[in-house]
Scaffold this motif. Structure first.
Motif, PDB file in Angstrom:
ATOM      1  N   VAL A  96      39.332  47.676  32.417  1.00  0.00           N
ATOM      2  CA  VAL A  96      38.267  48.495  32.985  1.00  0.00           C
ATOM      3  C   VAL A  96      38.578  49.920  32.555  1.00  0.00           C
ATOM      4  CG1 VAL A  96      37.145  49.291  35.097  1.00  0.00           C
ATOM      5  CG2 VAL A  96      38.006  46.935  34.951  1.00  0.00           C
ATOM      6  N   ARG A  97      37.708  50.488  31.769  1.00  0.00           N
ATOM      7  CA  ARG A  97      37.922  51.838  31.230  1.00  0.00           C
ATOM      8  C   ARG A  97      39.276  51.948  30.518  1.00  0.00           C
ATOM      9  NH1 ARG A  97      37.283  53.377  36.644  1.00  0.00           N
ATOM     10  NH2 ARG A  97      39.270  54.426  36.358  1.00  0.00           N
ATOM     11  N   GLY A  98      39.672  50.887  29.827  1.00  0.00           N
ATOM     12  CA  GLY A  98      40.917  50.915  29.071  1.00  0.00           C
ATOM     13  C   GLY A  98      42.169  50.646  29.882  1.00  0.00           C
ATOM     14  N   GLN A  99      42.029  50.307  31.146  1.00  0.00           N
ATOM     15  CA  GLN A  99      43.194  50.035  31.991  1.00  0.00           C
ATOM     16  C   GLN A  99      43.170  48.602  32.495  1.00  0.00           C
ATOM     17  OE1 GLN A  99      42.617  53.274  34.920  1.00  0.00           O
ATOM     18  NE2 GLN A  99      44.709  53.854  34.364  1.00  0.00           N
ATOM     19  N   ARG A 100      44.356  48.068  32.734  1.00  0.00           N
ATOM     20  CA  ARG A 100      44.455  46.745  33.351  1.00  0.00           C
ATOM     21  C   ARG A 100      43.997  46.857  34.804  1.00  0.00           C
ATOM     22  NH1 ARG A 100      47.736  43.133  30.502  1.00  0.00           N
ATOM     23  NH2 ARG A 100      48.297  42.115  32.452  1.00  0.00           N
ATOM     24  N   PRO A 101      43.321  45.846  35.337  1.00  0.00           N
ATOM     25  CA  PRO A 101      42.778  45.934  36.697  1.00  0.00           C
ATOM     26  C   PRO A 101      43.810  46.283  37.770  1.00  0.00           C
ATOM     27  CG  PRO A 101      41.938  43.981  35.601  1.00  0.00           C
ATOM     28  CD  PRO A 101      42.973  44.584  34.699  1.00  0.00           C
ATOM     29  N   GLU A 102      45.038  45.790  37.624  1.00  0.00           N
ATOM     30  CA  GLU A 102      46.041  46.066  38.656  1.00  0.00           C
ATOM     31  C   GLU A 102      46.517  47.523  38.645  1.00  0.00           C
ATOM     32  OE1 GLU A 102      48.201  44.243  35.134  1.00  0.00           O
ATOM     33  OE2 GLU A 102      46.366  43.842  36.223  1.00  0.00           O
ATOM     34  N   GLN A 103      46.170  48.271  37.613  1.00  0.00           N
ATOM     35  CA  GLN A 103      46.555  49.677  37.521  1.00  0.00           C
ATOM     36  C   GLN A 103      45.491  50.626  38.071  1.00  0.00           C
ATOM     37  OE1 GLN A 103      47.188  49.823  33.307  1.00  0.00           O
ATOM     38  NE2 GLN A 103      49.364  49.340  33.488  1.00  0.00           N
ATOM     39  N   LEU A 104      44.353  50.079  38.449  1.00  0.00           N
ATOM     40  CA  LEU A 104      43.263  50.911  38.950  1.00  0.00           C
ATOM     41  C   LEU A 104      43.510  51.296  40.408  1.00  0.00           C
ATOM     42  CD1 LEU A 104      40.315  48.864  37.470  1.00  0.00           C
ATOM     43  CD2 LEU A 104      41.217  51.031  36.615  1.00  0.00           C
ATOM     44  N   GLY A 105      42.969  52.421  40.791  1.00  0.00           N
ATOM     45  CA  GLY A 105      43.097  52.850  42.171  1.00  0.00           C
ATOM     46  C   GLY A 105      41.746  53.260  42.720  1.00  0.00           C
ATOM     47  N   TYR A 106      41.069  52.333  43.374  1.00  0.00           N
ATOM     48  CA  TYR A 106      39.775  52.639  43.972  1.00  0.00           C
ATOM     49  C   TYR A 106      39.988  53.108  45.405  1.00  0.00           C
ATOM     50  CZ  TYR A 106      37.535  50.277  40.039  1.00  0.00           C
ATOM     51  OH  TYR A 106      37.110  49.915  38.795  1.00  0.00           O
ATOM     52  N   ALA A 119      40.038  38.994  39.924  1.00  0.00           N
ATOM     53  CA  ALA A 119      39.486  37.638  40.010  1.00  0.00           C
ATOM     54  C   ALA A 119      38.720  37.282  38.744  1.00  0.00           C
ATOM     55  CB  ALA A 119      38.572  37.509  41.237  1.00  0.00           C
ATOM     56  N   LEU A 120      37.974  38.246  38.198  1.00  0.00           N
ATOM     57  CA  LEU A 120      37.243  38.012  36.961  1.00  0.00           C
ATOM     58  C   LEU A 120      38.210  37.681  35.820  1.00  0.00           C
ATOM     59  CD1 LEU A 120      34.588  38.072  35.328  1.00  0.00           C
ATOM     60  CD2 LEU A 120      34.977  40.523  35.018  1.00  0.00           C
ATOM     61  N   ARG A 121      39.283  38.459  35.711  1.00  0.00           N
ATOM     62  CA  ARG A 121      40.280  38.194  34.669  1.00  0.00           C
ATOM     63  C   ARG A 121      40.898  36.813  34.854  1.00  0.00           C
ATOM     64  NH1 ARG A 121      45.320  42.016  34.477  1.00  0.00           N
ATOM     65  NH2 ARG A 121      45.630  40.970  36.465  1.00  0.00           N
ATOM     66  N   ALA A 122      41.213  36.436  36.086  1.00  0.00           N
ATOM     67  CA  ALA A 122      41.795  35.122  36.353  1.00  0.00           C
ATOM     68  C   ALA A 122      40.831  34.009  35.950  1.00  0.00           C
ATOM     69  CB  ALA A 122      42.162  35.001  37.832  1.00  0.00           C
ATOM     70  N   SER A 123      39.558  34.202  36.228  1.00  0.00           N
ATOM     71  CA  SER A 123      38.541  33.215  35.860  1.00  0.00           C
ATOM     72  C   SER A 123      38.431  33.085  34.340  1.00  0.00           C
ATOM     73  CB  SER A 123      37.197  33.617  36.472  1.00  0.00           C
ATOM     74  OG  SER A 123      36.201  32.712  36.120  1.00  0.00           O
ATOM     75  N   GLU A 124      38.401  34.225  33.652  1.00  0.00           N
ATOM     76  CA  GLU A 124      38.368  34.206  32.182  1.00  0.00           C
ATOM     77  C   GLU A 124      39.578  33.466  31.631  1.00  0.00           C
ATOM     78  OE1 GLU A 124      38.280  38.203  30.730  1.00  0.00           O
ATOM     79  OE2 GLU A 124      36.153  38.456  31.131  1.00  0.00           O
ATOM     80  N   ARG A 125      40.739  33.782  32.173  1.00  0.00           N
ATOM     81  CA  ARG A 125      41.976  33.138  31.714  1.00  0.00           C
ATOM     82  C   ARG A 125      41.918  31.633  31.881  1.00  0.00           C
ATOM     83  NH1 ARG A 125      46.718  36.819  34.322  1.00  0.00           N
ATOM     84  NH2 ARG A 125      46.748  38.429  32.724  1.00  0.00           N
ATOM     85  N   GLN A 126      41.394  31.178  33.035  1.00  0.00           N
ATOM     86  CA  GLN A 126      41.334  29.735  33.281  1.00  0.00           C
ATOM     87  C   GLN A 126      40.598  29.020  32.166  1.00  0.00           C
ATOM     88  OE1 GLN A 126      39.632  29.146  37.155  1.00  0.00           O
ATOM     89  NE2 GLN A 126      41.568  29.496  38.212  1.00  0.00           N
ATOM     90  N   ILE A 127      39.490  29.556  31.744  1.00  0.00           N
ATOM     91  CA  ILE A 127      38.702  28.917  30.688  1.00  0.00           C
ATOM     92  C   ILE A 127      39.343  29.128  29.321  1.00  0.00           C
ATOM     93  CG2 ILE A 127      36.465  28.924  29.482  1.00  0.00           C
ATOM     94  CD1 ILE A 127      36.441  27.614  32.292  1.00  0.00           C
ATOM     95  N   LEU A 128      39.692  30.362  29.013  1.00  0.00           N
ATOM     96  CA  LEU A 128      40.195  30.672  27.673  1.00  0.00           C
ATOM     97  C   LEU A 128      41.576  30.084  27.401  1.00  0.00           C
ATOM     98  CD1 LEU A 128      38.900  34.332  27.395  1.00  0.00           C
ATOM     99  CD2 LEU A 128      37.950  32.284  26.296  1.00  0.00           C
ATOM    100  N   GLU A 129      42.379  29.875  28.437  1.00  0.00           N
ATOM    101  CA  GLU A 129      43.675  29.208  28.261  1.00  0.00           C
ATOM    102  C   GLU A 129      43.488  27.691  28.179  1.00  0.00           C
ATOM    103  OE1 GLU A 129      46.565  30.589  27.744  1.00  0.00           O
ATOM    104  OE2 GLU A 129      46.382  32.622  28.504  1.00  0.00           O
ATOM    105  N   LEU A 130      42.455  27.194  28.828  1.00  0.00           N
ATOM    106  CA  LEU A 130      42.185  25.755  28.859  1.00  0.00           C
ATOM    107  C   LEU A 130      41.685  25.236  27.514  1.00  0.00           C
ATOM    108  CD1 LEU A 130      41.824  23.167  30.635  1.00  0.00           C
ATOM    109  CD2 LEU A 130      39.522  24.001  31.148  1.00  0.00           C
ATOM    110  N   VAL A 131      40.864  26.021  26.836  1.00  0.00           N
ATOM    111  CA  VAL A 131      40.228  25.570  25.600  1.00  0.00           C
ATOM    112  C   VAL A 131      41.123  25.917  24.413  1.00  0.00           C
ATOM    113  CG1 VAL A 131      38.179  25.735  24.128  1.00  0.00           C
ATOM    114  CG2 VAL A 131      37.943  25.914  26.617  1.00  0.00           C
TER     115      VAL A 131
END
Length: 156
Positions: A96-106, A119-131
């Protein structure tokens, strides 16, 4: 999710290499030239050369120079996930804006956005690691992917 042309071409090149190897693995009758891959997948040849160099440096493909030269997968296609290829070409899956989500501070009311991005990254990983590259080359995607694709809302 937005994939760069570089990632699209890298995935297509890897799948093409998997399709021309014996059994989708690393055994091969001959290396495949960049020109052959470019022609088969309609990828600009010069652009493909730089992508193949990245894939070689990332351990996805091997290369051989000379008249009998070309490229082949460094490991069996079933052992190479789409996520691995994407990471070699573009780095981590979600930014997000060039940063990893866990580094963001909202702050305040937007605080939960960080959890949404994780959660979005985890969902992407589930599919992209599976295939795997082999799954795509064979046209036989995992059941979970087929489930998602069968939902008409996935197409809009």
């Amino acid at each position: 999710m937005r994939l760069s042309a570089r990632v699209d071409y890298a995935l297509r090149a890897a799948v093409e290499l998997a399709a021309v190897t014996d059994g989708g693995g690393t055994s091969r009758s001959r290396p495949v030239t960049a020109e052959q891959i470019a022609r088969a997948q309609e990828i600009p040849p010069k652009f493909l050369e730089s992508i193949l160099l990245q894939l070689r440096r990332g351990g996805i493909v091997h290369a051989q120079r000379g008249p009998e030269g070309g490229y082949w997968l460094a490991r069996p296609a079933a052992e190479i996930s789409l996520a691995e290829v994407i990471r070699v070409i573009d780095g981590p899956l979600a930014h997000v804006r060039g940063q990893r989500p866990e580094q963001l501070g909202y702050q305040g009311a937007a605080r939960a956005l960080q959890e949404v991005w994780i959660a979005l990254r985890a969902s992407e990983r589930q599919i992209l690691e599976l295939v795997s590259i082999a799954d795509v080359a064979a046209g036989q995607l995992p059941g979970r992917v087929n489930e998602l694709v069968s939902d008409p809302n996935a197409w809009i």
